[in-house]
Design a protein around this motif. Structure first.
Motif, PDB file in Angstrom:
ATOM      1  N   MET B   1       0.823  -1.190   0.000  1.00 10.94           N
ATOM      2  CA  MET B   1       0.000   0.000   0.000  1.00 10.94           C
ATOM      3  C   MET B   1       0.868   1.256   0.000  1.00 10.94           C
ATOM      4  N   LYS B   2       0.424   2.181  -0.793  1.00  6.88           N
ATOM      5  CA  LYS B   2       1.163   3.441  -0.939  1.00  6.88           C
ATOM      6  C   LYS B   2       1.186   4.202   0.401  1.00  6.88           C
ATOM      7  N   HIS B   3       2.170   5.039   0.581  1.00 11.11           N
ATOM      8  CA  HIS B   3       2.190   5.855   1.790  1.00 11.11           C
ATOM      9  C   HIS B   3       1.408   7.151   1.560  1.00 11.11           C
ATOM     10  N   ILE B 238     -19.757  -2.701  -9.984  1.00  9.57           N
ATOM     11  CA  ILE B 238     -19.371  -1.309 -10.245  1.00  9.57           C
ATOM     12  C   ILE B 238     -18.086  -1.270 -11.071  1.00  9.57           C
ATOM     13  N   LYS B 239     -18.111  -0.464 -12.116  1.00  7.49           N
ATOM     14  CA  LYS B 239     -16.994  -0.432 -13.058  1.00  7.49           C
ATOM     15  C   LYS B 239     -15.763   0.278 -12.507  1.00  7.49           C
ATOM     16  N   GLU B 240     -15.975   1.544 -12.128  1.00  2.60           N
ATOM     17  CA  GLU B 240     -14.831   2.347 -11.698  1.00  2.60           C
ATOM     18  C   GLU B 240     -14.541   2.054 -10.230  1.00  2.60           C
ATOM     19  N   LYS B 241     -13.535   1.228  -9.977  1.00  2.00           N
ATOM     20  CA  LYS B 241     -13.269   0.740  -8.620  1.00  2.00           C
ATOM     21  C   LYS B 241     -12.524   1.773  -7.774  1.00  2.00           C
ATOM     22  N   PRO B 242     -12.661   1.651  -6.456  1.00  5.31           N
ATOM     23  CA  PRO B 242     -11.795   2.438  -5.562  1.00  5.31           C
ATOM     24  C   PRO B 242     -10.357   1.910  -5.659  1.00  5.31           C
ATOM     25  N   THR B 243      -9.418   2.722  -5.215  1.00  7.16           N
ATOM     26  CA  THR B 243      -8.016   2.284  -5.240  1.00  7.16           C
ATOM     27  C   THR B 243      -7.828   1.030  -4.376  1.00  7.16           C
ATOM     28  N   TYR B 244      -8.501   1.025  -3.213  1.00  3.01           N
ATOM     29  CA  TYR B 244      -8.443  -0.122  -2.303  1.00  3.01           C
ATOM     30  C   TYR B 244      -9.854  -0.452  -1.813  1.00  3.01           C
ATOM     31  N   ALA B 245     -10.067  -1.733  -1.527  1.00  2.65           N
ATOM     32  CA  ALA B 245     -11.318  -2.139  -0.870  1.00  2.65           C
ATOM     33  C   ALA B 245     -10.973  -3.159   0.200  1.00  2.65           C
ATOM     34  N   LEU B 246     -11.378  -2.874   1.445  1.00  3.33           N
ATOM     35  CA  LEU B 246     -11.032  -3.733   2.577  1.00  3.33           C
ATOM     36  C   LEU B 246     -12.285  -4.115   3.360  1.00  3.33           C
ATOM     37  N   SER B 247     -12.228  -5.282   4.017  1.00  4.98           N
ATOM     38  CA  SER B 247     -13.345  -5.683   4.876  1.00  4.98           C
ATOM     39  C   SER B 247     -13.363  -4.847   6.146  1.00  4.98           C
TER      40      SER B 247
END
Lengths: 254, 254
Positions: B1-3, B238-247
């Motif tokens: 993950m990016k800082h 959904i087409k345009e995803k978020p950069t990250y998806a977490l539970s």
């Protein structure tokens, strides 16, 4: 001009302008009365009772009884009654709507009504809107007395019932059934009440986009009178013309 | 993950659900605090002041001061101030909006304001709506704190500010500028307030259609956390995803 047995007549802009009567219209209705031709005043104003509407017409010298009046609240109540005589109703509105719903015997119910009805209400509150939204989300059928977005007054254009109704339609994503002009439902209710054949009945009004459109959609003849909203110039740009267009009701020949 | 140097964090569904805190989110913010990483809570709730928002977060054990909060009312006030520091404003709204407008020094004006601002108001009246409509028709710029059509509560979905706003937009036929999520304006205001570079700032929230869309539209990275509205299954479509998806925010590695 064709002979008509029934005249459905708009009020503001047709019979009077605000507090000022339109003399030719008063004489026109007196002529109808003399000739024993049926007439019914048809108004999108949901707040006033038929008694109050008749009284204000009488003050202008117009022969009018409460039986000669169909408000959009009355048309709404009758529309629901026709669909379901035992329906329960939650409503937002003033005395005109309250009385109309009571007179046809519809029960008031806040929690799980069969119908939610919205009419003009100058005592609107968030609580009232909340009840309407919750009931519509629970499945109540959503009806609105009229779609007018603005009310012309001396102050300027005030929010009309169509704009208040949008709180519930936007929030619930359910579109209401509108009853008033330019919808044909109020004209259909007016035809039932006046009792004359559709092909012998004519809709008279000053506003093309409410009165005349309602008549056209209901499939009856129409008479536009240029004493209110729609001018001759405006009419030129409109494709589907009324059956007749007059500068004044004085020009009508019986 | 990016800082990242800045985190813009949604509240309901992300930090807590109603009155119940989300422990992983509390620990996440504590970690940010420890590591001296900037964060700002960004909320579409226009009714509460930043002090009240901070206090409620503190009660969940979240390190939060009023300076760590950007409500949509504050973003609205700053947006107007940026456009015209001397603007006069007529507003419909509660204490959160009132305070936000006052704090940036905008003058209150009912008759001929430069701006009409609508925020959630559970004391809405016809008179307030009338003033807003008249002012917009006179040319006031029309701004609304947020477009939410419904508020989830224990009672069910109540009318949200987007639906109240529609009274004025429908009546005047003027569409407002919406400030809150999913509009990018609130994120642009948040970036100015947090002071970190856009490419080093991330928007965190549970609702794809508000939090994530706002981030995407503002051109910053986004983190969807499945602790509220948008589930993993919903995200698949959904087409345009978020950069990250977490539970859970617990899965975030610094």
């Amino acid at each position: 001009m064709k002979h008509y047995e029934g005249f459905l007549i708009d009020l503001d802009g047709t019979m009077y302008r605000g507090t000022e009567k339109i003399e030719a219209a008063v004489q026109f209705v007196k002529k109808l009365k003399e000739k024993d031709i049926n007439y019914l005043f048809v108004t999108n104003n949901s707040t006033r009772t038929k008694e109050v509407v008749a009284e204000s017409l009488q003050q202008f010298g117009v022969p009018a009884t409460p039986d000669d009046v169909l408000t959009t609240s009355m048309a709404t109540a009758q529309f629901i009654k026709d669909e379901n005589p035992n329906a329960s109703v939650y409503f937002i509105g003033e005395v005109g709507l309250k009385q109309a719903l009571e007179e046809v015997g519809l029960k008031y119910e806040e929690e799980k009504p069969d119908y939610v009805v919205m009419g003009m209400d100058r005592e609107i509150t968030y609580e009232k809107l909340t009840k309407a939204c919750l009931a519509v989300r629970k499945g109540a059928k959503f009806v609105s007395t009229n779609p007018d977005i603005a009310l012309p007054t001396e102050q300027g254009f005030l929010p009309g019932n169509g704009s208040l109704t949008s709180v519930v339609s936007v929030s619930t994503m359910v579109d209401p059934i509108f009853i008033g002009k330019p919808e044909p439902i109020i004209v259909e209710q007016a035809l039932k009440k006046i009792g004359t054949a559709a092909e012998r009945t004519i809709m008279v009004g000053d506003n093309y986009h409410t009165d005349i459109l309602a008549g056209l959609r209901a499939g009856i003849d129409t008479l536009l009178v240029h004493t209110g909203v729609t001018t001759k110039e405006m009419l030129l740009a409109i494709k589907e013309k009324p059956t007749y267009a007059l500068s004044s009701l004085e020009e009508w020949t019986f």
